[in-house]
Design an enzyme around this catalytic site. Structure first.
Site, PDB file in Angstrom:
ATOM      1  N   GLU A 163      49.995  78.124  36.049  1.00  0.00           N
ATOM      2  CA  GLU A 163      51.568  77.579  36.236  1.00  0.00           C
ATOM      3  C   GLU A 163      52.270  77.729  35.169  1.00  0.00           C
ATOM      4  OE1 GLU A 163      54.691  74.682  36.512  1.00  0.00           O
ATOM      5  OE2 GLU A 163      52.917  74.459  35.287  1.00  0.00           O
ATOM      6  N   ASP A 199      48.314  73.391  34.840  1.00  0.00           N
ATOM      7  CA  ASP A 199      49.886  72.903  34.680  1.00  0.00           C
ATOM      8  C   ASP A 199      50.373  73.443  33.135  1.00  0.00           C
ATOM      9  OD1 ASP A 199      52.216  71.134  35.419  1.00  0.00           O
ATOM     10  OD2 ASP A 199      51.670  70.192  33.814  1.00  0.00           O
TER      11      ASP A 199
END
Length: 682
Positions: free
Chosen positions: A430, A401
């Protein structure tokens, strides 16, 4: 033979023949170029020489032990032949994972030079006997080369004798030297001289799932969650109930099951439904607000189960052919244990408070970002410990993330350390951010990345982006084409209807070896929170119970189409490579045409042509013009044999096609053709 070396040439940058601009090379070899087992890797260089003699250029592939495994003669790229660019390209195909390398060789092409000179001079009646004698001597010399097989040596010897036979006509003698048999022999094993060799460049070949695979994302707490309609309270799903959904995911042909963070969720500043600032007593909070009294990144949320339950979930997934990907979100809730034990791992403001995450105007009061500058060694080693903990429980893929909010050096270090301990661990970035950062993360070691594909919706945008990711950046950037995420519900999907969902799935599944969906996509979930590009009643902040059975019984599900896309992907190796995409021309401004072509180890060809109407609202008609050279189709063969056949791998229909083809696509019936080229011998 090698170019002789001596005091004059020692230390010079140029060899006998200059070799420059070698590709794929990342920052002059400081980072290895990326590859996959069996993937066709386009290699190239600019190589040239003085004068008019012929130059030959080859690429040589070396395995991790340094042994030569493949040698390919390079040629001018398609579209640049005869233009004098001195650019040469070819394809190398590593077979297994490991630290491979390649080099470029440039050399005096003795046969090519003689062939050219003889062709010109004999036709003009100049030095005829001399040219025939030189050809005879050249082939006689080659026939004595012990590295050639006996049949080739004998054929070259016969040709040399014929060239020297004055009793024959000039045409007969020259024909022997120009014969297809001789041309085939010297193509397989050229007659070389003054060989110049580049240095070796690194090629990191990683396992299949580093660059191939279909991903499915779900929240385990939602799978099996039950709501008490009297009290409004929810009972969370857990690993045992989520495992029951794995059969359906595997049946759709997915390779990876990805779960958001599974750790305890903070209570302080917990977010409520739709990202509201106040959470009720039954609101579960965002899984990305990691850490509470029950533990941090090395713990499991009590509602989901225990480590034994997690291990059973992983085993069930693996038994169905799925690998488990876990979210690695390096941030903390205000009540994460780190906040008390290691406040130096965060940023303290002037008033003594810890800075929470912000992306103005967005504020994330439930999340504290990490600060890598105060104690980089301590924080880095703790994260390495956590990653290896989950690896020990069967997780070999991590979706990271917001990696672009951490120092790039950290990722270079972490990914290298993890793969040193356990080779084959995959990291997905990401990183919806600036290109320079996205590309740097790829160079640092991330095996794949989210991309801008989500926002590329028009024909012009799609063609440009497909060309970029397949030809400009594949050495360091592998694109994973997710069609949606919990954070991203584009206007295209909000207002495009079911056709839009089909279109985006067809594009993603066929253009990149990596693609993914977030649960609910197959149910055409499309309602956004007003003023946002996010789902209303977002699953990040609440449970979501989906009635999969009712959708299947009603037929309002994209699952069969997704299943067919993944079946086609698994059946066609051409869809498993990145660099083999070619954009073709169409006359309509909403019809996108591209192909994927691959030569298989047995010499057969796997060729797919994809035609997509990217207008989800209207029928489109177009004339498609194919680049036949990119498909390895000979225009003369088509003229003599009346075209070729294509089979639609979705509808089952077949047509006869040629260089120019009429196409009509109604998005409400079928917005895409996925066409297998059936060659004459198939």
């Amino acid at each position: 033979m090698e170019m002789s070396k001596g005091p004059i040439t020692d230390g010079l940058r140029f060899g006998r023949f200059p070799i420059t601009a070698v590709q794929p090379v990342v920052e002059d070899g400081k980072f290895p170029a990326k590859a996959l087992p069996g993937e066709g890797i386009v290699v190239g260089a600019t190589a040239f020489r003085e004068g008019h003699d012929q130059l030959g250029v080859s690429a040589v592939l070396f395995d991790p032990e340094g042994n030569e495994r493949q040698r390919v003669r390079l040629a001018p790229p398609r579209g640049e032949r005869g233009m004098g660019t001195d650019r040469w390209e070819g394809v190398l195909t590593p077979s297994d994972a490991g630290d491979w390398s390649f080099a470029i060789e440039a050399w005096h092409d003795r046969y090519g030079t003689w062939h050219h000179n003889a062709e010109v001079k004999v036709d003009a009646g100049i030095d005829v006997e001399l040219m025939l004698a030189e050809g005879s001597a050249l082939l006689a010399e080659a026939s004595g080369d012990d590295s050639r097989n006996e049949a080739d040596r004998e054929a070259l010897g016969r040709a040399a004798g014929t060239l020297a036979d004055a009793s024959l006509t000039t045409e007969e003698r020259l024909g022997a030297g120009f014969s297809a048999e001789v041309a085939d022999i010297v193509a397989r094993q050229p007659i070389r001289e003054l060989v110049t060799v580049s240095r070796r460049f690194p090629l990191l070949v990683e396992r299949d799932l580093a660059g191939r695979g279909a991903w499915y994302e779900f929240f385990p707490r939602s799978e099996g969650a039950v709501k008490d309609h009297t009290t409004g309270a929810w009972t969370s799903g857990n690993f045992r109930t989520a495992a029951q959904r794995l059969d359906a995911v595997a049946a759709m042909g997915f390779d990876v099951i990805y779960m958001p963070p599974i750790h305890p969720i903070g209570v302080q500043h917990r977010k409520g439904p739709n990202n509201t600032l106040i959470a009720g007593p039954n609101d579960p909070g965002s899984p990305w607000a990691i850490g509470a009294a029950e533990g941090g990144h090395d713990a499991i949320h009590p509602d989901l189960g225990t480590f034994d339950d997690f291990d059973a979930f992983v085993a069930r997934a693996n038994g169905l052919g799925l690998e488990v990907a876990l979210d690695l979100a390096l941030q903390a809730a205000p009540d994460h244990p780190w906040v008390q034990s290691h406040p130096e791992w965060f940023t303290t403001r002037v008033d003594g408070s810890i800075a929470y995450a912000e992306n103005p105007p967005k504020k994330y009061q439930d999340i504290y970002p990490l600060n890598f500058d105060n104690d980089p060694e301590g924080l880095s080693n703790e994260i390495l410990r956590i990653v290896l903990l989950w690896v020990s429980h069967g997780v070999k893929i991590f979706r990271v993330d917001n990696p672009h909010t951490k120092p790039v050096w950290f990722w270079e270090w972490l990914i290298a350390q993890v793969n040193k301990e356990v080779p084959g661990v995959v990291f997905l970035a990401e990183a919806f951010t600036r290109p320079a950062m996205m590309h740097a993360l790829g160079r640092a070691g991330f095996q794949q990345s989210y991309t801008y594909f989500t926002w590329r919706n028009t024909k012009k945008e799609i063609e440009a982006y497909f060309t970029e990711v397949s030809h400009e950046s594949p050495a360091f950037f592998r694109p994973n084409f997710f069609v949606n995420t919990p954070d991203i519900l584009t206007e295209y999907l909000q207002f495009g209807g079911p056709a839009a969902f089909k279109i985006r799935a067809a594009l993603a599944a066929t253009a990149s070896p990596l693609w993914g969906v977030y649960a609910g996509y197959e149910l055409y979930e499309h309602v956004a929170r007003p003023g946002a590009e996010e789902y209303i009643d977002n699953e990040k902040f609440e449970y979501k119970a989906r009635d999969w059975d009712a959708a299947a019984h009603s037929g309002r599900t994209l699952a069969p189409y997704i299943t067919r896309l993944n079946e086609v992907r698994h059946a066609h190796p051409a869809l498993q490579d990145l660099q083999n995409l070619t954009v073709h021309h169409s006359t309509d401004d909403a019809t996108v045409v591209y192909s994927k072509h691959k030569t298989l180890p047995d010499g057969s060809k796997d060729t797919l042509i994809i035609v997509v109407n990217v207008d989800p609202h209207g029928t489109r008609e177009s004339t498609v013009s194919l680049d036949l050279a990119a498909l390895e189709l000979d225009p003369q063969d088509l003229t003599h044999n009346g075209g070729f056949h294509v089979d639609d791998l979705v509808s089952g229909e077949s047509w006869e096609w040629g260089e120019y083809n009429y196409v009509r696509l109604d998005p409400h019936v079928e917005p895409a053709h996925i066409l297998r080229v059936r060659r004459m011998h198939q």
